[in-house]
Write a protein that holds these residues in place. Structure first.
Motif, PDB file in Angstrom:
ATOM      1  N   TYR B 284      93.625   8.635  17.595  1.00 56.91           N
ATOM      2  CA  TYR B 284      94.224   8.822  16.128  1.00 56.91           C
ATOM      3  C   TYR B 284      94.130   7.513  15.622  1.00 56.91           C
ATOM      4  N   PHE B 285      93.275   6.991  15.872  1.00 58.04           N
ATOM      5  CA  PHE B 285      92.807   5.491  15.072  1.00 58.04           C
ATOM      6  C   PHE B 285      91.867   4.388  14.894  1.00 58.04           C
ATOM      7  N   LYS B 286      91.032   5.822  15.114  1.00 59.92           N
ATOM      8  CA  LYS B 286      89.689   5.070  14.650  1.00 59.92           C
ATOM      9  C   LYS B 286      89.258   4.454  13.765  1.00 59.92           C
ATOM     10  N   GLU B 287      89.480   4.249  13.068  1.00 59.58           N
ATOM     11  CA  GLU B 287      89.126   3.890  11.886  1.00 59.58           C
ATOM     12  C   GLU B 287      89.692   1.960  11.197  1.00 59.58           C
ATOM     13  N   HIS B 288      90.966   2.418  12.990  1.00 59.55           N
ATOM     14  CA  HIS B 288      90.699   0.868  12.894  1.00 59.55           C
ATOM     15  C   HIS B 288      90.652  -0.260  14.255  1.00 59.55           C
ATOM     16  N   GLY B 289      89.571   0.351  14.839  1.00 61.23           N
ATOM     17  CA  GLY B 289      88.298  -0.349  15.470  1.00 61.23           C
ATOM     18  C   GLY B 289      88.710   0.352  17.127  1.00 61.23           C
ATOM     19  N   VAL B 290      89.232   1.322  17.180  1.00 64.69           N
ATOM     20  CA  VAL B 290      89.739   1.671  18.488  1.00 64.69           C
ATOM     21  C   VAL B 290      88.804   2.776  18.946  1.00 64.69           C
ATOM     22  N   VAL B 291      88.216   2.411  20.264  1.00 62.15           N
ATOM     23  CA  VAL B 291      87.008   4.068  20.458  1.00 62.15           C
ATOM     24  C   VAL B 291      88.067   4.276  22.114  1.00 62.15           C
ATOM     25  N   THR B 292      88.003   5.310  21.692  1.00 62.07           N
ATOM     26  CA  THR B 292      88.625   5.950  23.345  1.00 62.07           C
ATOM     27  C   THR B 292      87.395   6.984  24.159  1.00 62.07           C
ATOM     28  N   TYR B 293      87.491   6.779  24.966  1.00 59.28           N
ATOM     29  CA  TYR B 293      86.888   8.004  26.028  1.00 59.28           C
ATOM     30  C   TYR B 293      87.956   8.335  27.537  1.00 59.28           C
ATOM     31  N   GLN B 294      87.614   9.734  27.409  1.00 56.13           N
ATOM     32  CA  GLN B 294      88.405  10.837  28.369  1.00 56.13           C
ATOM     33  C   GLN B 294      87.175  10.623  29.369  1.00 56.13           C
ATOM     34  N   ALA B 295      87.420  10.446  30.456  1.00 51.29           N
ATOM     35  CA  ALA B 295      87.016   9.914  31.656  1.00 51.29           C
ATOM     36  C   ALA B 295      87.127  11.246  32.178  1.00 51.29           C
ATOM     37  N   GLU B 296      86.211  11.563  33.258  1.00 54.24           N
ATOM     38  CA  GLU B 296      86.207  12.723  34.600  1.00 54.24           C
ATOM     39  C   GLU B 296      87.938  12.894  34.709  1.00 54.24           C
ATOM     40  N   ASP B 297      88.270  11.772  35.719  1.00 55.50           N
ATOM     41  CA  ASP B 297      89.268  11.210  36.248  1.00 55.50           C
ATOM     42  C   ASP B 297      89.569  10.115  36.127  1.00 55.50           C
ATOM     43  N   GLU B 298      90.654   9.206  37.040  1.00 57.41           N
ATOM     44  CA  GLU B 298      90.908   7.817  36.228  1.00 57.41           C
ATOM     45  C   GLU B 298      90.473   6.709  36.772  1.00 57.41           C
ATOM     46  N   ILE B 299      89.570   7.286  38.100  1.00 56.22           N
ATOM     47  CA  ILE B 299      88.600   5.644  38.529  1.00 56.22           C
ATOM     48  C   ILE B 299      87.507   5.328  38.050  1.00 56.22           C
ATOM     49  N   ALA B 300      87.198   6.773  36.969  1.00 59.03           N
ATOM     50  CA  ALA B 300      85.706   6.488  35.848  1.00 59.03           C
ATOM     51  C   ALA B 300      86.834   5.920  34.505  1.00 59.03           C
ATOM     52  N   GLY B 301      87.889   6.240  33.931  1.00 59.12           N
ATOM     53  CA  GLY B 301      88.764   5.929  32.859  1.00 59.12           C
ATOM     54  C   GLY B 301      88.848   4.195  33.426  1.00 59.12           C
ATOM     55  N   ILE B 302      89.384   3.839  34.418  1.00 58.17           N
ATOM     56  CA  ILE B 302      89.071   2.438  34.685  1.00 58.17           C
ATOM     57  C   ILE B 302      87.360   1.936  34.465  1.00 58.17           C
ATOM     58  N   GLY B 303      87.356   2.653  35.050  1.00 59.22           N
ATOM     59  CA  GLY B 303      85.369   2.061  35.667  1.00 59.22           C
ATOM     60  C   GLY B 303      84.959   1.811  33.987  1.00 59.22           C
TER      61      GLY B 303
END
Ligand SMILES: Cc1ncc(C[n+]2csc(CCOP(=O)(O)OP(=O)(O)O)c2C)c(N)n1
Ligand code: SF4
Lengths: 349, 621
Positions: B284-303
């Motif tokens: 919900y913080f997009k307008e503040h300069g936050v980009v979120t990416y829901q990856a396919e697993d936690e390995i891809a999350g940190i990757g």
């Protein structure tokens, strides 16, 4: 809030192949197909029209994955199977960069299988070059997810009981918007495919048949030997009928009764060029592309090379930034104070 | 509108602190009831802490013991450190809730039961042979207030046109209304909140408001209650406050970093209890300069986060225990590539999937050592829900300043629990500056050496898009200057030692610990992370009893504060309470030969109680 302030808008320098060489000598075995691949990539890039500093090569682990070290771009040599995850984060974060993935068949499809399909389905503009030597090179010769059924390797001394993946079919099934195949010994063909991949915007798989003279020598002789090549290779060209064989007398026909592709010969049973399937990689529906990708797994059929699919859809990073820009437009007065002060507040003192 | 017409009718008693626990079926809306009551307490100016406790199953069978969901709030006019040891008031919506929670109720405490749910069927599901409310011993031990909330809710909604199922769902608002009356809370803000919450379904807004008012009126008119209570405003530091959970505060901290630096904050993550909310909130913080990416697993999350960090983003990834396990190979890569990254681990009960909704502090050793090869990382831990905000900012500051991944430990207790957060003014926030290398840094001014370090051993951060600084990083050992692959043994040794020294240098940013109480004495309590409140509360109580007990709380686990060894020596005994089997105690034994801490360990999925800790300390003093 800018993503970066380092990209300067100046005219593109005229590059030559040399500009993309890092000066580090490749350490692949003599005769390895990887040499010809890097050669074609370095030759294609000057014509691609992207500044060198805006190109990033990201690889996993394997012989092929040493690739970034030999390129004079930004690069990451990451972890086994995980290259797509790094590339995805980078691309979402910095959409203006041109991001390539270099991977092997084990890297991309065994340990990295999950990342592979998700990179393809998201339609991030990532250009994956999959060097397929149907063997594990770096770990010295074990069976890979693309090795043929019955293949004898160090871990399958009695022959592999596993059915292989067909990378283009897997990519198409996952939603890739650009899928192609080429061969290490077909320099000109590979160069053209790489250029087309560079120009595509969206998830891109280029499977490159790569000979590993040390652990799987001759894996592609059935396609590339002069004697058989004409009948074994089907060169797909956009808008052209799918003809192959000596004097282009053979062709691929779609049989509406069986809903299958079949091999026919011009002049036999009244077959004329009009009956031959005209190649159209721009079809949004991937069904025909999928059938073509699977031809090589059927006995008696040629192996297609060229572009199976090339369709244009909004990319994941475009959609992501559209949402971000939309959120910013909706709240033009968003500020740090507003961020901290949101919600129910109360005052003491 | 005012229903508080006849305050004079009831005696109003002022109390300093109160702990209320709402318990019911997972479907009863207890989390909502607890949150709403918490909000009212916050708006009334109380200090507070909360503890939501819910089952891992989304909907266990109705009425079953496994399906009980609870929410405890401790609020007061003095400083509140924890959600409270034992509730003063237990609001039990059915027999199963009573059965699983009664033992915690304070002797003589108030027991408010929804007798409408005490049907033979529900009693049987809870394993009661007879109705416990008729038990004479129970009546003697507690002040019992049986209220048929089912029926009263039905009556309040007679003719509303709602189905009986929909009516039943409103009964939590009856309990809420009654508690509002009991604790003399103004009801207007709650009525507004109901309107907002059900804006799209006006018939539900009307129904819940009616039930809420009915609950409130019941307190006033039923002659069951003889007195009401009032908890005066607390003496919190002057300022503007909002109530935050730890997970929200973590998200807010990262978004603040984006604002402070004007740079992109990138979160790559994968949902896992109890860390999921951080990903949700940051979306919900997009307008503040936050980009979120829901990856396919936690390995891809940190990757994805490391990829974004290579690209210049202020990158983070959030997870909980099992997810942290998946991220370990990637953390090693972030260590060797020396890219800034914050890894948040909201700890939960383990091992494996363990007890996902229960809290634990058992990932400390994994955070410190859970990577292959020599791969040290700074580790910091948040101490309270609101502190997660500051800890997130600090972690990002350290990551970017020192070009290193940083592990931030919180836990389920902090992540889900809430407390007042004093909104900082802009000049209370740290100055954060992030800059990238933009020119060659070597020799004749034409070359870029990615591993050429400054005097603190920090390497530069050049990012794609910068002409002339093209370079490669990766997981293979790096030449100590060029960063190219090197298998030279001496180079490897040098690099291992340099990386370790760089992390030791971070101590420069680690404040000395301050002892709460005298600097020497009989016993020093040493805590870290989410047990801060309980241990501080125990230290206060012990000191009030005249005991020479001090308390040191460790925000920094690696590097440890410079003065810690000295501080430990000042006390005859060192006592380490933890929600694990003794991990900090083990670590301190290794770090400070001669120090052999006494331990107090609780691993029952519940936070440590102040009283039990006080008891243990008194035993060993
Ligand atoms: C987590 C992990 N598992 C296993 C390995 C070992 N490993 C390195 S490369 C490789 C297989 C590479 O095969 P392929 O992707 O086909 O690449 P090639 O070497 O043939 O180019 C394996 C299993 C590793 N480096 N990391
Ligand atoms: S092992 Fe095979 S794939 Fe690897 S470098 Fe040698 S020839 Fe190439």
């Amino acid at each position: 809030m800018s993503t970066t302030n380092t990209t300067v808008n100046t005219a593109l320098p005229t590059y030559t192949k040399k500009d993309f060489e890092s000066g580090v000598d490749p350490r692949w075995c003599p005769g390895c197909g990887d040499y010809s691949i890097i050669n074609q990539v370095q030759r294609a890039l000057p014509a691609v029209g992207v500044k060198r500093e805006n190109i990033v090569f990201i690889s996993g682990i394997g012989c092929s994955s040493r690739f970034p070290y030999y390129m004079n771009n930004y690069g990451m040599h990451t972890l086994h199977g995980r290259a797509p995850s790094f590339a995805s984060g980078l691309k979402v974060s910095r959409p203006e960069l041109q991001v390539w993935i270099v991977t092997g068949d084990g890297d991309a499809l065994a340990i990295g299988g999950n990342h592979f399909i998700h990179a393809m389905r998201r339609n991030l503009d990532l250009k994956m070059l999959l060097f397929n030597n149907r063997i594990y090179g770096l770990t010295k010769g074990q069976v890979s997810p693309t090795s043929e059924l019955g293949k004898k390797t160090k871990t399958t001394p009695h022959g592999s009981p596993d059915y292989p993946f067909n990378p283009p079919a897997l990519a198409l099934g996952s939603g890739a918007t650009f899928v192609a195949r080429t061969v290490d010994v077909e320099g000109a063909h590979m160069g053209a495919v790489i250029k087309a991949a560079a120009e595509h915007k969206g998830s891109t798989l280029v499977e490159i048949f790569q000979n590993c003279p040390v652990f799987n020598d001759g894996a592609y002789d059935f396609l590339t030997d002069k004697a058989v090549k004409a009948d074994a290779l089907l060169r797909m060209e956009q808008g052209k009928p799918l003809l192959f064989g000596k004097d282009s007398k053979k062709g691929i026909r779609f049989n509406p009764q069986s809903a299958e592709l079949e091999v026919v010969t011009l002049g036999e049973d009244g077959v004329t060029e009009k009956d031959i399937l005209v190649h159209d990689a721009k079809r949004e529906d991937p069904t025909i592309a999928f059938m073509l990708a699977n031809l090589s797994t059927r006995p008696g059929f040629p192996t297609p090379i060229g572009v199976f699919r090339d369709v244009s859809l909004p990319t994941c990073e475009e959609l992501t930034w559209k949402l971000i820009d939309g959120a910013k437009a909706k709240k033009p007065d968003a500020s740090l104070e507003k961020l901290l002060d949101g919600g129910d507040t109360w005052t003491i003192g | 509108m005012s229903t508080q017409v006849s305050v004079a009718k009831h005696k109003v008693e002022q109390v300093e602190t109160v702990t209320i626990r709402f318990v019911g079926d997972s479907g009863d809306g207890m989390q909502l009831t607890g949150t709403e009551f918490t909000r009212a307490s916050a708006l009334a100016g109380n200090d507070l802490a909360t503890f939501p406790d819910y089952p891992a199953e989304i909907r266990a069978p109705a009425g079953s013991l496994a399906g009980v969901s609870g929410y405890q709030v401790n609020f007061g006019s003095r400083e509140i450190h924890t959600p409270g040891d034992a509730p003063d008031v237990l609001v039990a919506m059915n027999p199963a809730a009573l059965k699983t929670n009664l033992a915690d109720l304070k002797p003589g405490g108030m027991l408010l039961v929804n007798v409408g749910a005490f049907t033979p069927g529900n009693l049987e599901k809870a394993g009661y042979k007879t109705n416990p409310l008729e038990d004479a011993a129970l009546k003697q031990s507690y002040k019992i207030f049986p209220v048929d909330m089912n029926k009263l809710t039905e009556m309040a909604l007679a003719g509303s046109g709602l189905s009986s199922k929909e009516v039943a769902r409103c009964k939590n608002y009856f309990a809420l209304g009654l508690m509002y009356w009991l604790y003399s809370r103004p009801i207007e803000a709650q009525l507004e909140s109901i309107q907002r919450k059900f804006a799209k379904k006006p018939e539900f807004a009307a129904a819940n408001a009616a039930v809420f008012k009915a609950g409130h009126a019941y307190g006033e008119t039923s002659e069951v209650f003889f007195q009401r209570y009032e908890v005066p405003k607390s003496k919190l530091a002057p300022g503007t406050y909002r109530s935050v959970t730890g997970n929200f505060a973590t998200a807010l901290g990262f978004a603040t970093v984006a604002r402070l630096t004007g740079r992109q904050v990138f979160l790559g993550s994968y949902p896992i209890t109890p860390a999921t909310e951080i990903l949700q909130e940051m979306s919900y913080f997009k307008e503040h300069g936050v980009v979120t990416y829901q990856a396919e697993d936690e390995i891809a999350g940190i990757g994805s986060a490391i990829g974004a960090a290579f690209g210049g983003a202020l990158a983070c990834t959030t997870t909980s225990g099992p997810g942290l396990a998946l991220k370990t190979e990637m953390m090693g890569l972030a260590v060797i590539t020396e890219l800034p990254l914050v890894v948040v681990n909201v700890q939960r009960g383990g091992p494996s999937t363990g007890m996902p909704t229960k809290t634990e502090q058992a990932d400390l050793l994994m955070a410190l050592f859970g990577r292959h090869g020599e791969a040290p990382m700074p580790v910091i831990a948040a101490q309270s829900p609101a502190d997660c905000f500051w800890a997130a900012i600090e972690a990002m500051k350290i990551a970017t300043k020192w070009m290193t991944p940083v592990l931030l430990l919180t836990d389920g207790y902090l992540g889900n629990g809430s407390e007042p957060f004093k909104i900082p003014s802009l000049d209370e926030l740290p100055k954060l500056k992030v800059s990238y290398q933009t020119s060659p840094n070597y020799a004749d001014g034409t070359q870029y050496m990615p591993y050429l370090r400054d005097d603190k051993l920090v390497r530069p951060w050049a990012i794609p898009g910068t002409p002339g600084l093209e370079h490669r990083v990766g997981g293979l050992e790096k030449d100590s200057l060029s960063g190219m692959v090197s298998y030279d043994g001496m180079n490897h040794e040098r690099m291992v030692k340099t990386r370790a020294q760089k992390i030791r240098n971070v101590v420069e940013d680690v404040p000395d610990v301050e002892t709460f109480g005298a600097a020497s004495g009989d016993l020093l309590l040493v805590s870290w992370g989410g047990t801060f409140g309980a241990v501080r509360g125990a230290a206060e109580e012990l000191q009030a009893r005249g005991k020479a007990v001090g308390h040191v709380h460790l925000r920094w686990l690696n590097p440890l504060p410079k003065n810690l060894g000295e501080v430990l020596k000042g006390f005859k005994k060192v006592f380490v309470p933890e929600v694990n089997d003794g991990q900090l105690a083990f670590y301190l034994r290794g770090k400070f030969p001669g120090v052999d801490p006494l331990q107090f360990n609780r691993i029952n999925g519940k936070p440590i109680k102040i009283s039990e800790l006080v008891g243990k300390v008194l035993e060993v003093l």
